[in-house]
Structures are given as C-alpha cells and as structure tokens.
Design a protein around this motif. Structure first.
Motif, PDB file in Angstrom:
ATOM      1  N   LYS A 104       2.781  -5.177 -11.454  1.00 58.89           N
ATOM      2  CA  LYS A 104       2.302  -7.213 -10.340  1.00 58.89           C
ATOM      3  C   LYS A 104       0.296  -6.414 -10.588  1.00 58.89           C
ATOM      4  O   LYS A 104      -0.460  -7.277 -11.085  1.00 58.89           O
ATOM      5  CB  LYS A 104       2.643  -7.443  -9.436  1.00 58.89           C
ATOM      6  CG  LYS A 104       4.195  -8.184  -9.624  1.00 58.89           C
ATOM      7  CD  LYS A 104       4.561  -8.898  -8.791  1.00 58.89           C
ATOM      8  CE  LYS A 104       5.469  -9.460  -8.817  1.00 58.89           C
ATOM      9  NZ  LYS A 104       6.622  -9.330  -7.477  1.00 58.89           N
ATOM     10  N   ASP A 140       6.130  -4.012  -7.821  1.00 52.03           N
ATOM     11  CA  ASP A 140       4.895  -5.119  -6.788  1.00 52.03           C
ATOM     12  C   ASP A 140       3.655  -3.942  -7.690  1.00 52.03           C
ATOM     13  O   ASP A 140       2.172  -4.062  -7.756  1.00 52.03           O
ATOM     14  CB  ASP A 140       4.624  -4.489  -5.692  1.00 52.03           C
ATOM     15  CG  ASP A 140       5.174  -5.780  -4.740  1.00 52.03           C
ATOM     16  OD1 ASP A 140       6.159  -6.412  -4.915  1.00 52.03           O
ATOM     17  OD2 ASP A 140       5.817  -5.136  -3.434  1.00 52.03           O
ATOM     18  N   SER A 190      -4.774   0.290  -2.850  1.00 49.32           N
ATOM     19  CA  SER A 190      -3.693  -0.337  -2.884  1.00 49.32           C
ATOM     20  C   SER A 190      -2.253  -0.208  -3.779  1.00 49.32           C
ATOM     21  O   SER A 190      -1.190  -0.018  -3.307  1.00 49.32           O
ATOM     22  CB  SER A 190      -3.434  -1.898  -2.617  1.00 49.32           C
ATOM     23  OG  SER A 190      -4.645  -2.736  -1.801  1.00 49.32           O
ATOM     24  N   ALA A 248       0.931   2.485  -2.054  1.00 46.85           N
ATOM     25  CA  ALA A 248       2.193   1.337  -2.759  1.00 46.85           C
ATOM     26  C   ALA A 248       2.926   2.744  -3.410  1.00 46.85           C
ATOM     27  O   ALA A 248       3.997   2.856  -3.171  1.00 46.85           O
ATOM     28  CB  ALA A 248       2.190   0.237  -4.087  1.00 46.85           C
ATOM     29  N   VAL A 289       9.229  -2.025  -4.622  1.00 50.29           N
ATOM     30  CA  VAL A 289       7.823  -1.429  -4.364  1.00 50.29           C
ATOM     31  C   VAL A 289       7.359  -1.454  -5.764  1.00 50.29           C
ATOM     32  O   VAL A 289       6.656  -1.193  -6.002  1.00 50.29           O
ATOM     33  CB  VAL A 289       7.788  -0.021  -3.642  1.00 50.29           C
ATOM     34  CG1 VAL A 289       6.481   0.912  -3.900  1.00 50.29           C
ATOM     35  CG2 VAL A 289       8.126  -0.628  -2.702  1.00 50.29           C
TER      36      VAL A 289
END
Length: 98
Positions: A45, A42, A18, A22, A39
C-alpha cells in the motif's frame, strides 16, 4: 505550487522511513518464522501511495533527488579476518629411489 512540491517531498521522505521500518519488522518476522502477510500488505500500500506522489511530483516539474538520512538499525558487519598465506610445497609421497 512550491508549497505543494514541498509537501509532496516531505510526504515522500516520511513514507520512505516508514517503509524501511516496516521492512525491518518484516525481516524480523521472517527470521522468527512468523506470518508477515499483514506487514507485506502495508508495504505494498505504501508503494502505491509512493508511486502516486512521485507521479504528481513529476507532473509539477520537480525532478531533483530527495535525500533521506536515516539511522541504520542493523549493526555493521565485521570485516573478515584474513590469514596470511604460508608458502608450502605440496607433498605427493615419498621420492622413489632410482
């Protein structure tokens, strides 16, 4: 305990994929000169989650590397063409008559 380690390893593999996807999206947004703050947030995170999973995994005693096989979306760079060198003598001007 082995089930928890296997679950963590599976989550880490999925998270890596993932994160790579991204990052590819973010690179494309940067190429188009678009805003990529969402993005990037994200990805940060995901890094926090990854660090917690790695910490929990090491506490449980698992230190083996996790290998992830994923297809590259980038085309391979072509090898540069190398031209052979030609032996030439430099010409500095006409020779002087003595």
């Amino acid at each position: 305990m082995d089930n928890r380690i296997n679950e963590i390893r599976r989550q880490i593999r999925a998270l890596r994929v993932s994160m790579l996807e991204a990052e590819a999206i973010m690179r494309e947004q940067i190429k188009r000169d678009e805003d990529c703050a969402f993005v990037a947030g994200d990805i940060l995170k995901m890094r926090v989650v990854m660090s917690r999973l790695v910490e929990e995994r090491s506490v449980l005693g698992d230190n083996e590397p996790i290998l992830v096989c994923f297809a590259s979306r980038r085309p391979r760079a072509q090898k540069p063409v190398v031209m052979p060198l030609v032996n030439r003598r430099p010409v500095f001007g006409e020779q002087r008559a003595r």
